[in-house]
Write a protein that holds these residues in place. Structure first.
Motif, mmCIF file in Angstrom:
data_model
loop_
_atom_site.group_PDB
_atom_site.id
_atom_site.type_symbol
_atom_site.label_atom_id
_atom_site.label_comp_id
_atom_site.label_asym_id
_atom_site.label_seq_id
_atom_site.Cartn_x
_atom_site.Cartn_y
_atom_site.Cartn_z
ATOM 1 N N GLU A 255 0.840 -1.198 0.000
ATOM 2 C CA GLU A 255 0.000 0.000 0.000
ATOM 3 C C GLU A 255 0.878 1.252 0.000
ATOM 4 O O GLU A 255 1.544 1.563 0.995
ATOM 5 C CB GLU A 255 -0.942 0.034 1.198
ATOM 6 C CG GLU A 255 -1.879 1.243 1.141
ATOM 7 C CD GLU A 255 -2.808 1.346 2.342
ATOM 8 O OE1 GLU A 255 -3.818 2.067 2.238
ATOM 9 O OE2 GLU A 255 -2.515 0.719 3.379
ATOM 10 N N SER A 267 -4.027 6.861 1.638
ATOM 11 C CA SER A 267 -3.685 5.881 0.615
ATOM 12 C C SER A 267 -3.603 6.558 -0.752
ATOM 13 O O SER A 267 -4.458 7.361 -1.110
ATOM 14 C CB SER A 267 -4.731 4.773 0.586
ATOM 15 O OG SER A 267 -4.529 3.917 -0.533
ATOM 16 N N ASP A 275 -3.376 3.924 -8.835
ATOM 17 C CA ASP A 275 -2.018 3.753 -8.327
ATOM 18 C C ASP A 275 -1.056 4.558 -9.193
ATOM 19 O O ASP A 275 -1.074 4.459 -10.433
ATOM 20 C CB ASP A 275 -1.620 2.280 -8.342
ATOM 21 C CG ASP A 275 -2.381 1.470 -7.296
ATOM 22 O OD1 ASP A 275 -2.578 2.005 -6.194
ATOM 23 O OD2 ASP A 275 -2.766 0.325 -7.584
ATOM 24 N N GLY A 317 2.387 1.376 5.828
ATOM 25 C CA GLY A 317 2.407 1.583 4.389
ATOM 26 C C GLY A 317 3.806 1.953 3.938
ATOM 27 O O GLY A 317 4.767 1.891 4.725
#
Length: 419
Positions: A255, A267, A275, A317
């Motif tokens: 992540e 995120s 992404d 993360g």
């Protein structure tokens, strides 16, 4: 609620059953371009005359105060380029690549200010119907998808009067328009009230952040709890933190996190809706554990030297090696987080940052960053300050959640009360 048909919306007011009539905007309204106001007459001195810009329109529609440019009234210009209260205008230019603010409408407020119509805005005139219905129609997702799909440009997106007026949509009778317009006007009023409360609370918090931490030349803050009277010390960031050098070498974590000046550690997929990082390079990313701090050198309106935020997601993360990650000790983490929410530390950054940085990034060496002075009080006073600011933050979050729910409610109504 009526059964969905092609010519009627899902939700209607009682007493209306006629089919909506399909028409182009060009058939029922005109759109006028603005005036090229000379930049030589723009002023930094506050005045009662403001040239409106696309920045005065909120995403989703609505007027945003605090934007525009003050204008020197010595300059002569045609009287028709002065907006009247309750005039509706739309943006013709947008600086966001996704065109998320292009084409949305706003209503000119009646607040005693003379607002001027510049050439990057289109004013709607001669509408043969209810203007508040029209405002909401131009706020629908269907309309925005059309504008985004027909926009031109790469870095700067543009639309044209001709393109907007070619939008094909449906209209009910004037009486039904009026009912829909009143309904949404009341809903928008409620949303605006909550927005003003939220803005006020944020200003209050900002004031406390300025008053409860001393400036670099001060020994004590200007606002303090009665139980404390000792002078504050000053330490270096490197004396209360260690740089995190742990990398994702085994590719255990996938992540990718980003540090948003507005939303904090979030995120990457949630922030960008996709992404951005390359999965092949994730083993070179830094591991960010819970409560680690992250400095993002990217400059924005919210963070002129880049933001420093704490990972409060409750999970581990990874972040790009362009970020500086550090882990604190011997200090209250919330206290330090609130300090970085303020602006006192910006002075150190501006004085010690490297010249020749990229336009969108702030450049400062890690060794220099560790020298940043941090005002330091007893842990007891730090806890007291952070607990007080936590209470304000909780109230702000409650108002933000309420505003988010109201905005989602409006979005649902727009989707179901228009065709």
């Amino acid at each position: 609620m009526k059964k969905l048909e092609k010519s009627v919306p899902v939700i209607r007011f009682k007493g209306f059953s006629e089919a909506w009539e399909q028409r182009k905007l060009n058939d029922i309204v005109k759109l006028e371009n603005g005036y090229a106001f000379k930049s030589t007459y723009f002023s930094d001195v506050p005045s009662k005359t403001i040239v409106l810009t696309p920045g005065n329109v909120r995403i989703g529609g609505g007027f945003k105060n605090g934007k525009g440019r003050y204008y020197n009234e010595i300059s002569e210009f045609p009287h028709k380029f002065i907006f009247q209260p309750e005039d509706i205008f739309v943006t013709l230019t947008d600086l966001t690549p996704s065109a998320q603010m292009l084409g949305y409408p706003a209503v000119v407020p009646n607040d005693g200010i003379k607002y001027l119509h510049n050439q990057r805005l289109g004013k709607l005139t001669d509408f043969k119907g209810d203007k508040f219905f029209l405002f909401q129609l131009l706020s629908t997702n269907k309309y925005h998808k059309y504008i985004a799909a027909t926009a031109i440009g790469t870095t700067v997106k543009h639309s044209s009067i001709q393109k907007i007026l070619q939008y094909d949509t449906s209209f009910p009778s004037f009486e039904e328009q009026k009912n829909i317009g009143i309904f949404f006007k009341q809903l928008d009023h409620t949303i605006a009230l909550h927005q003003r409360k939220l803005d006020t609370l944020k200003l209050i918090k900002k004031g406390f952040l300025q008053q409860m931490f001393p400036n670099s030349e001060e020994k004590v803050p200007r606002l303090r709890f009665a139980d404390f009277d000792r002078e504050w010390e000053q330490c270096k960031l490197g004396e209360i933190s260690d740089k995190v050098i742990e990398k994702n070498k085994e590719s255990i974590y996938f992540e990718t996190l980003t540090n948003s000046a507005e939303y904090g550690i979030i995120s990457q997929r949630e922030f960008f809706n996709k992404d951005i990082s390359n999965e092949k390079n994730l083993n070179g990313y830094y591991i960010v554990r819970e409560n680690d701090f992250v400095y993002n050198p990217r400059i924005s309106n919210y963070a002129p030297v880049g933001p420093i935020k704490r990972n409060k997601l409750g999970r581990i993360g990874i972040v790009s090696p362009l970020y500086y990650v550090f882990r604190t000790f011997n200090t209250n983490q919330s206290f330090l987080e609130y300090y970085f929410d303020g602006t006192v530390w910006h002075n150190f950054m501006l004085l010690n940052g490297d010249s020749g940085a990229r336009a969108d990034r702030f450049a400062i060496k890690d060794l220099v960053l560790k020298e940043m002075p941090i005002p330091y009080s007893t842990l007891h006073e730090q806890e007291k300050i952070s607990s007080f600011l936590d209470e304000i933050t909780i109230i702000i979050n409650l108002h933000q959640n309420k505003l988010k729910k109201l905005s989602s409610l409006k979005k649902a109504y727009l989707q179901n009360m228009f065709i």
